[in-house]
Design an enzyme around this catalytic site. Structure first.
Site, PDB file in Angstrom:
ATOM      1  N   LYS A 240      -6.958   6.804  12.079  1.00  0.00           N
ATOM      2  CA  LYS A 240      -7.319   7.128  10.691  1.00  0.00           C
ATOM      3  C   LYS A 240      -8.187   6.030  10.078  1.00  0.00           C
ATOM      4  O   LYS A 240      -9.213   6.324   9.460  1.00  0.00           O
ATOM      5  CB  LYS A 240      -6.027   7.330   9.875  1.00  0.00           C
ATOM      6  CG  LYS A 240      -6.270   7.715   8.425  1.00  0.00           C
ATOM      7  CD  LYS A 240      -5.105   8.498   7.856  1.00  0.00           C
ATOM      8  CE  LYS A 240      -3.876   7.663   7.579  1.00  0.00           C
ATOM      9  NZ  LYS A 240      -4.013   6.830   6.359  1.00  0.00           N
TER      10      LYS A 240
ATOM     11  N   ARG B   9      -0.085   4.701  -7.284  1.00  0.00           N
ATOM     12  CA  ARG B   9      -0.312   3.482  -6.489  1.00  0.00           C
ATOM     13  C   ARG B   9      -1.222   2.487  -7.213  1.00  0.00           C
ATOM     14  O   ARG B   9      -2.143   2.876  -7.929  1.00  0.00           O
ATOM     15  CB  ARG B   9      -0.860   3.863  -5.109  1.00  0.00           C
ATOM     16  CG  ARG B   9       0.128   4.748  -4.358  1.00  0.00           C
ATOM     17  CD  ARG B   9      -0.355   5.120  -2.988  1.00  0.00           C
ATOM     18  NE  ARG B   9      -0.435   3.962  -2.116  1.00  0.00           N
ATOM     19  CZ  ARG B   9      -0.947   3.988  -0.913  1.00  0.00           C
ATOM     20  NH1 ARG B   9      -1.457   5.117  -0.435  1.00  0.00           N
ATOM     21  NH2 ARG B   9      -0.990   2.904  -0.177  1.00  0.00           N
TER      22      ARG B   9
ATOM     23  N   GLN C  13      -7.134  -3.022   3.067  1.00  0.00           N
ATOM     24  CA  GLN C  13      -7.911  -2.185   2.131  1.00  0.00           C
ATOM     25  C   GLN C  13      -8.625  -3.062   1.111  1.00  0.00           C
ATOM     26  O   GLN C  13      -9.788  -2.822   0.786  1.00  0.00           O
ATOM     27  CB  GLN C  13      -6.991  -1.176   1.440  1.00  0.00           C
ATOM     28  CG  GLN C  13      -6.456  -0.134   2.411  1.00  0.00           C
ATOM     29  CD  GLN C  13      -5.496   0.839   1.758  1.00  0.00           C
ATOM     30  OE1 GLN C  13      -5.124   0.687   0.598  1.00  0.00           O
ATOM     31  NE2 GLN C  13      -5.073   1.834   2.520  1.00  0.00           N
TER      32      GLN C  13
ATOM     33  N   ASP D   7       2.480   0.172   8.730  1.00  0.00           N
ATOM     34  CA  ASP D   7       2.751   1.608   8.550  1.00  0.00           C
ATOM     35  C   ASP D   7       3.867   2.129   9.459  1.00  0.00           C
ATOM     36  O   ASP D   7       4.247   3.299   9.353  1.00  0.00           O
ATOM     37  CB  ASP D   7       1.475   2.413   8.838  1.00  0.00           C
ATOM     38  CG  ASP D   7       0.409   2.187   7.777  1.00  0.00           C
ATOM     39  OD1 ASP D   7       0.761   1.863   6.623  1.00  0.00           O
ATOM     40  OD2 ASP D   7      -0.786   2.339   8.100  1.00  0.00           O
TER      41      ASP D   7
ATOM     42  N   LYS E 227       3.355   1.971  -0.831  1.00  0.00           N
ATOM     43  CA  LYS E 227       2.640   2.888   0.065  1.00  0.00           C
ATOM     44  C   LYS E 227       2.708   4.302  -0.529  1.00  0.00           C
ATOM     45  O   LYS E 227       2.978   4.474  -1.702  1.00  0.00           O
ATOM     46  CB  LYS E 227       3.254   2.822   1.467  1.00  0.00           C
ATOM     47  CG  LYS E 227       3.092   1.463   2.137  1.00  0.00           C
ATOM     48  CD  LYS E 227       1.644   1.153   2.424  1.00  0.00           C
ATOM     49  CE  LYS E 227       1.483  -0.210   3.085  1.00  0.00           C
ATOM     50  NZ  LYS E 227       0.075  -0.614   3.179  1.00  0.00           N
TER      51      LYS E 227
END
Ligand code: S3P
Length: 421
Positions: free
Chosen positions: A5, A106, A153, A303, A330
């Site tokens: 991903k 988030r 990120q 994750d 998350k």
């Protein structure tokens, strides 16, 4: 395994910034990645999927993204949102980002802070949340930014903003996080250097960059493989080969921890795909033992904790996890939600502020969730982890919503049925 991903998002974004045709095979066709594709189209890129599954992207060039006509719907995808905020920040365009109920909770302040320092401006819902309107500008100023949280990120948002910023934009990373952005930016021809000083990584990108189109094969997603690895370790009699698993060291922590617990996981046919290490994994049912998981490994398996908690629930003895504060922000609060879900299935779980302590059954199946449906809170990884828990329960596990699985792993249910059969 279907495509990674993280790498899929990045290949669409960078392809959309390179002038000429980028070809991508093995792209993950999950909803999150499709949100990125739609956003890049809305900002001018031509992105088409061929009948053979190859994606062809004609990019607009760094600095030439167009202002989207309508709000960009990011669905459930934090990666799309935060990385695209970086791209928009250094273009003279305005974009509004919206998302589903999970994404709208988030925190975006972590990217708003550095991108504001560069010169972009923001209006957001209270607490730096979506919906959010970003006014980018050009030129913006290069910054040197030390990451306050271990987040690929945030790192990537700043580096992507730096692509269209004259001068050198630097990110200092005290704890290494997944390095797909760095690898792929270099692959597309950006001038990017990485230095290690006193244990920290200093990543410098030189703008304004010109990207060259690439032909990319996306390796399989280790985060998706983790569900099958744990299923095979836990279900007696299992002997499974998982083909095409990306094993970038910044991602592969879960396999290391499962081995420390006594899991039989062998790497077969190691090779390189798309500039990333890949192998097939040969997994056999194993008697697992509880361990204390070293918090230093957290970023390389951030994750994978939900499914590790499932493995721990069946291990012999106690598994202690610490340093997991990031799991609370998350797609759901994965500490509380997994504590509730596993407790509902009969596991012995103690919730702490920064992790879970789990007393395993020593291989005995969990009871299952006879009368209680597990709440997944729009979180694909809770749904898939609890499906694995269902395989090793007496009564089965029922979950409230399987739809979120399609954000990252649309073929999960079919593959799980096949493997379980
Ligand atoms: C991702 C980084 C991680 C991870 C997410 C994908 C990425 O998020 O949890 O699933 O592709 O960069 P954080 O940067 O918030 O840790």
């Amino acid at each position: 395994m279907p495509g990674d991903k993280s790498i899929s998002h990045r290949s669409l974004m960078l392809g959309a910034l390179a002038v000429g045709e980028t070809q991508v095979t093995g792209l993950l066709e999950g909803e999150d990645v499709l949100s990125t594709a739609a956003a890049m189209r809305a900002m001018g890129a031509d992105i088409v999927r061929g009948d053979d599954g190859t994606w062809r992207i004609h990019g607009v060039g760094v600095g030439s993204l167009l202002q989207p006509d309508a709000a960009l719907d990011m669905g459930n995808s934090g990666t799309s949102t935060r990385l695209l905020m970086g791209l928009v920040a250094s273009h003279p365009i305005t974009a509004t980002f919206t998302g589903d109920a999970s994404l709208s909770k988030r925190p975006m302040g972590r990217v708003i802070t550095p991108l504001s320092q560069m010169g972009a401006s923001f209006e957001s819902a209270p607490g730096g949340r979506l919906p959010l309107t970003l006014r980018g500008s050009s030129p913006v100023v290069p910054i040197e930014y030390r990451l306050p949280v271990a987040s690929a990120q945030v790192k990537s948002a700043v580096l992507l903003a730096g692509l269209n910023t004259a001068g050198i934009t630097r990110v200092i990373e005290p704890v290494p996080t997944r390095d797909h952005s760095e690898r792929m930016l270099r692959g597309f021809g950006a001038e990017l250097s990485v230095e290690e000083v006193d244990g920290a990584r200093i990543i410098a990108i030189h703008g304004e960059a010109e990207l060259r189109p690439q032909t990319i094969t996306v390796p399989g997603d280790p985060s998706s493989a983790a569900f099958f690895a744990v299923a095979a370790l836990l279900v007696p009699g299992s002997d499974l080969i998982i083909e095409n698993v990306g094993l970038n060291p910044t991602r592969a922590g879960i396999f290391e921890v499962l081995r420390q617990m006594g899991g039989h996981i062998a790497e077969v046919n190691p090779r390189e795909v798309g500039g990333e290490p890949v192998a097939d994994l040969h997994i056999k049912h194993s008697d697992l033992s509880g361990i204390e998981v070293d918090p230093a490994i957290v970023p390389s398996m951030v994750d994978e904790f939900p499914v590790l908690f499932v493995a721990a629930s069946l291990a012999k003895g106690t598994t202690t996890t610490t340093g997991l504060e990031e799991l609370r922000v998350k797609e759901s609060d994965r500490i509380t939600v997994m504590a509730q879900a596993l407790s509902a299935a009969g596991a012995r779980v103690e919730e702490r502020e920064d992790g879970l302590v789990i007393e395993g059954t020593g291989g005995e199946p969990l009871r299952g969730t006879a009368n209680a449906r597990v709440k997944t809170h729009l979180d694909h990884r809770i749904a898939m982890s609890m499906a694995v828990a269902g395989l090793v329960s007496q009564d089965g596990v029922e979950i409230d919503d399987t739809a979120p699985i399609a954000t990252s792993f649309p073929t999960f249910e079919g593959l799980l049925k096949e493997a379980a059969a």
